[in-house]
Scaffold this active site. Structure first.
Site, mmCIF file in Angstrom:
data_model
loop_
_atom_site.group_PDB
_atom_site.id
_atom_site.type_symbol
_atom_site.label_atom_id
_atom_site.label_comp_id
_atom_site.label_asym_id
_atom_site.label_seq_id
_atom_site.Cartn_x
_atom_site.Cartn_y
_atom_site.Cartn_z
ATOM 1 N N HIS A 1 5.899 -12.116 5.743
ATOM 2 C CA HIS A 1 5.710 -11.755 4.225
ATOM 3 C C HIS A 1 7.083 -11.490 3.737
ATOM 4 O O HIS A 1 7.916 -10.820 4.498
ATOM 5 C CB HIS A 1 4.896 -10.621 4.204
ATOM 6 C CG HIS A 1 5.285 -9.276 5.294
ATOM 7 N ND1 HIS A 1 4.875 -9.517 6.510
ATOM 8 C CD2 HIS A 1 5.910 -8.306 5.090
ATOM 9 C CE1 HIS A 1 5.307 -8.458 6.942
ATOM 10 N NE2 HIS A 1 6.045 -7.646 6.255
ATOM 11 N N MET A 2 7.305 -11.697 2.370
ATOM 12 C CA MET A 2 8.601 -11.309 1.715
ATOM 13 C C MET A 2 8.272 -9.988 0.863
ATOM 14 O O MET A 2 7.193 -9.831 0.452
ATOM 15 C CB MET A 2 8.809 -12.393 0.781
ATOM 16 C CG MET A 2 9.085 -13.693 1.250
ATOM 17 S SD MET A 2 9.603 -14.909 -0.001
ATOM 18 C CE MET A 2 9.545 -16.335 1.074
ATOM 19 N N VAL B 1 3.842 -5.733 10.347
ATOM 20 C CA VAL B 1 2.649 -6.760 10.161
ATOM 21 C C VAL B 1 3.092 -8.065 10.529
ATOM 22 O O VAL B 1 4.005 -8.679 10.016
ATOM 23 C CB VAL B 1 2.144 -6.683 8.731
ATOM 24 C CG1 VAL B 1 0.897 -7.641 8.812
ATOM 25 C CG2 VAL B 1 1.722 -5.069 8.478
ATOM 26 N N ASN C 1 11.498 -8.891 6.807
ATOM 27 C CA ASN C 1 11.697 -8.240 8.096
ATOM 28 C C ASN C 1 11.276 -9.139 9.282
ATOM 29 O O ASN C 1 9.941 -9.505 9.102
ATOM 30 C CB ASN C 1 10.982 -6.776 8.367
ATOM 31 C CG ASN C 1 11.683 -5.903 7.417
ATOM 32 O OD1 ASN C 1 12.870 -5.828 7.088
ATOM 33 N ND2 ASN C 1 10.781 -4.971 6.855
ATOM 34 N N ILE D 1 1.064 -1.079 -0.060
ATOM 35 C CA ILE D 1 -0.150 -0.019 -0.041
ATOM 36 C C ILE D 1 0.958 1.389 0.061
ATOM 37 O O ILE D 1 0.462 2.213 -0.440
ATOM 38 C CB ILE D 1 -0.976 -0.132 1.124
ATOM 39 C CG1 ILE D 1 -2.139 1.112 0.808
ATOM 40 C CG2 ILE D 1 -0.406 0.225 2.298
ATOM 41 C CD1 ILE D 1 -3.050 0.587 2.006
HETATM 42 P P1 5GP Z 1 7.009 -4.960 7.364
HETATM 43 O O1 5GP Z 1 7.644 -3.760 7.913
HETATM 44 O O2 5GP Z 1 6.043 -5.693 8.327
HETATM 45 O O3 5GP Z 1 8.042 -5.960 6.786
HETATM 46 O O4 5GP Z 1 6.194 -4.385 6.266
HETATM 47 C C1 5GP Z 1 4.815 -4.292 6.279
HETATM 48 C C2 5GP Z 1 4.378 -3.817 5.042
HETATM 49 O O5 5GP Z 1 2.993 -3.869 4.893
HETATM 50 C C3 5GP Z 1 4.580 -2.303 4.692
HETATM 51 O O6 5GP Z 1 5.488 -2.022 3.747
HETATM 52 C C4 5GP Z 1 3.433 -1.596 4.566
HETATM 53 O O7 5GP Z 1 3.422 -0.575 3.578
HETATM 54 C C5 5GP Z 1 2.439 -2.815 3.951
HETATM 55 N N1 5GP Z 1 0.838 -2.690 4.555
HETATM 56 C C6 5GP Z 1 0.617 -2.233 5.609
HETATM 57 N N2 5GP Z 1 -0.685 -2.086 5.554
HETATM 58 C C7 5GP Z 1 -1.135 -2.499 4.496
HETATM 59 C C8 5GP Z 1 -2.415 -2.786 3.800
HETATM 60 O O8 5GP Z 1 -3.369 -2.507 4.430
HETATM 61 N N3 5GP Z 1 -2.503 -3.145 2.562
HETATM 62 C C9 5GP Z 1 -1.326 -3.313 2.132
HETATM 63 N N4 5GP Z 1 -1.410 -3.650 0.494
HETATM 64 N N5 5GP Z 1 0.060 -3.171 2.533
HETATM 65 C C10 5GP Z 1 0.017 -2.704 3.604
#
Ligand code: 5GP
Ligand code: ZN
Length: 112
Positions: A99-100, A95, A86, A31
């Site tokens: 996830h990759m 989150v 991460n 997003i």
């Molecule tokens: P992290 O820091 O956990 O590795 O990355 C989480 C990612 O999820 C971030 O890059 C953030 O922009 C993305 N993200 C957070 N909320 C949403 C959402 O509601 N939809 C989408 N498509 N991506 C999200």
């Protein structure tokens, strides 16, 4: 995991720009993209982070990794791509559904 954002995306409760899905995984656009191409690759099963991966996830993990080059090519990333996972708060994970990040394109950021 009723309060997991990505489980809600998997369940269709929250919309996402889906690029690919199969019986093991889902791929959708981040997003808040950090590069020209920024996709998130997630398993259908809830795994909080790499710390929670066990032997029972071998098939899923292998499958997700092997899809990455194909997904990158489909995005037009002919010269390569970057994959980031991460893990935990110290790793910048926000989150907590594994996830990759698949990143690529001209504006690929550095590691600083
Ligand atoms: P992290 O820091 O956990 O590795 O990355 C989480 C990612 O999820 C971030 O890059 C953030 O922009 C993305 N993200 C957070 N909320 C949403 C959402 O509601 N939809 C989408 N498509 N991506 C999200
Ligand atoms: Zn989840």
């Amino acid at each position: 995991m009723s309060d997991c954002l990505f489980c809600k995306i998997l369940a269709g409760e929250i919309p996402a720009d889906k690029m690919y899905e199969d019986d093991k995984m889902l791929v959708f656009k981040d997003i808040n993209p950090k590069a020209d191409v920024h996709l998130l690759v997630i398993p259908r099963v809830h795994i909080s982070s790499l710390n929670e991966v066990t032997d029972e996830h071998d098939d899923i993990m292998t499958h997700m990794f092997k899809q990455l080059p194909k997904l990158a090519k489909e995005q037009g990333l002919k010269n390569g791509f970057r994959t980031i996972i991460n893990t935990g708060k110290g790793g910048g994970q926000i989150v907590f559904h594994l996830h990759m990040h698949l990143l690529g394109g001209k504006s690929l950021p550095g590691f600083h």
